[in-house]
Write a protein that holds these residues in place. Sequence first.
Motif, short mmCIF file in Angstrom:
data_model
loop_
_atom_site.label_atom_id
_atom_site.label_comp_id
_atom_site.label_asym_id
_atom_site.label_seq_id
_atom_site.Cartn_x
_atom_site.Cartn_y
_atom_site.Cartn_z
N GLY A 1 -93.66 -50.26 -17.39
CA GLY A 1 -94.65 -51.18 -17.76
C GLY A 1 -95.67 -51.24 -16.69
N ALA A 2 -96.30 -52.12 -16.80
CA ALA A 2 -97.43 -52.43 -15.91
C ALA A 2 -96.90 -53.25 -14.76
CB ALA A 2 -98.54 -53.18 -16.65
N TYR B 1 -95.07 -60.31 -23.96
CA TYR B 1 -95.90 -60.29 -22.74
C TYR B 1 -95.16 -60.95 -21.57
CZ TYR B 1 -99.21 -61.97 -19.29
OH TYR B 1 -99.83 -62.27 -18.10
N LEU B 2 -94.53 -62.10 -21.83
CA LEU B 2 -93.83 -62.82 -20.76
C LEU B 2 -92.62 -62.03 -20.26
CD1 LEU B 2 -94.01 -66.45 -22.18
CD2 LEU B 2 -95.19 -65.58 -20.14
N ILE B 3 -91.89 -61.39 -21.16
CA ILE B 3 -90.75 -60.58 -20.75
C ILE B 3 -91.21 -59.43 -19.85
CG2 ILE B 3 -89.00 -58.95 -21.54
CD1 ILE B 3 -88.68 -60.72 -24.06
N VAL B 4 -92.25 -58.74 -20.27
CA VAL B 4 -92.78 -57.62 -19.49
C VAL B 4 -93.25 -58.10 -18.12
CG1 VAL B 4 -94.61 -55.88 -19.36
CG2 VAL B 4 -93.38 -56.24 -21.51
N ILE C 1 -98.90 -50.70 -27.43
CA ILE C 1 -99.47 -51.21 -26.18
C ILE C 1 -98.55 -50.93 -24.99
CG2 ILE C 1 -100.12 -53.33 -24.93
CD1 ILE C 1 -101.00 -54.47 -27.68
N TYR C 2 -97.26 -51.25 -25.14
CA TYR C 2 -96.35 -51.20 -24.01
C TYR C 2 -95.54 -49.91 -23.94
CZ TYR C 2 -97.35 -56.19 -23.53
OH TYR C 2 -97.98 -57.40 -23.36
N ASP D 1 -90.71 -46.66 -24.96
CA ASP D 1 -89.57 -46.78 -24.06
C ASP D 1 -89.29 -48.23 -23.70
OD1 ASP D 1 -91.99 -46.85 -22.68
OD2 ASP D 1 -91.06 -46.23 -20.79
N ARG D 2 -90.31 -49.08 -23.80
CA ARG D 2 -90.17 -50.51 -23.49
C ARG D 2 -89.90 -51.33 -24.75
NH1 ARG D 2 -88.77 -50.20 -18.82
NH2 ARG D 2 -90.18 -50.30 -17.04
N ILE D 3 -90.62 -51.07 -25.81
CA ILE D 3 -90.49 -51.83 -27.05
C ILE D 3 -89.82 -50.94 -28.09
CG2 ILE D 3 -91.65 -53.26 -28.76
CD1 ILE D 3 -91.94 -54.24 -25.86
#
Length: 282
Positions: free
Chosen positions: A24-25, A65-68, A101-102, A105-107
Amino acid sequence: HTPVGGLTRRSSYNQPMAGRTRSGAAFTPNASTRQASRISSAPGNKYSILLPTYEERENLPLIVYLIVRELSAIDVDYEVIVIDDNSPDGTGEVALELQKIYGADRIVLRPRAGKLGLGSAYIHGMNHASGNFVVIMDADLSHHPKYIAQFIKKQKEHDYDIVTGTRYVSGGGVHGWNLKRKLISRGANFLASFLLSPGVSDLTGSFRLYKKDVLRHLISVTESKAYVFQMEIIVRARQHQYTIGEVPINFVDRVYGESKLGGTEIVAYAKGLLGFFFQIEY
């Protein structure tokens, strides 16, 4: 000793349960994660966050968003698994946009054909989880992802099998509920504690971290598939002498949408509680 509804019982909160030998970012960390960031995840650990959804179109982008943000701040490997039950409000389409967006692999999207129950949603998500730890939480913003870092830290302290968020110890609380809802929750937890002595202060909570192998075993011996699932899985954990740690959390009532808890779920909980009282032996 901890007073419970006028009675006195020995507190086992945050202690390993008796009878088991344990051999992620990029984002800038905020105040809630700075302390947890001092304890990095052990090499090879991965956390799979399960998000069952049904009509959570407004809430899903915010919770993701908060989890990331929170997990990127403490530099752990993780994935968010969205289990949408064919929501008519377009939650599935929103999840697809979040994946773009994410990243895939993340979502991770694991939709189902219809509304099949909360317990079975966890089973479905766990079967697709690539992490060795699983976090279950609500997607309606009732559970703030900032606590996940605290769950990870608590788990490392005693190699707990389960870490559960609790509203009913010092530092925890409930916000946004009317008196009736608070009485129902308090009453449900008091009855469960009195009848079953499960060793946790918040039996009906649904914000937890599990070792995946432990969760897989508990699900295999758990019969409930609806809201009673949350209570039964902790009762089964106590029965099988798994260790449980607790982290105080502040539960906030959903901002968007309506609660899925209704009279049917309350009746099912009461029946399940009485059934376990006559069935469970520790």
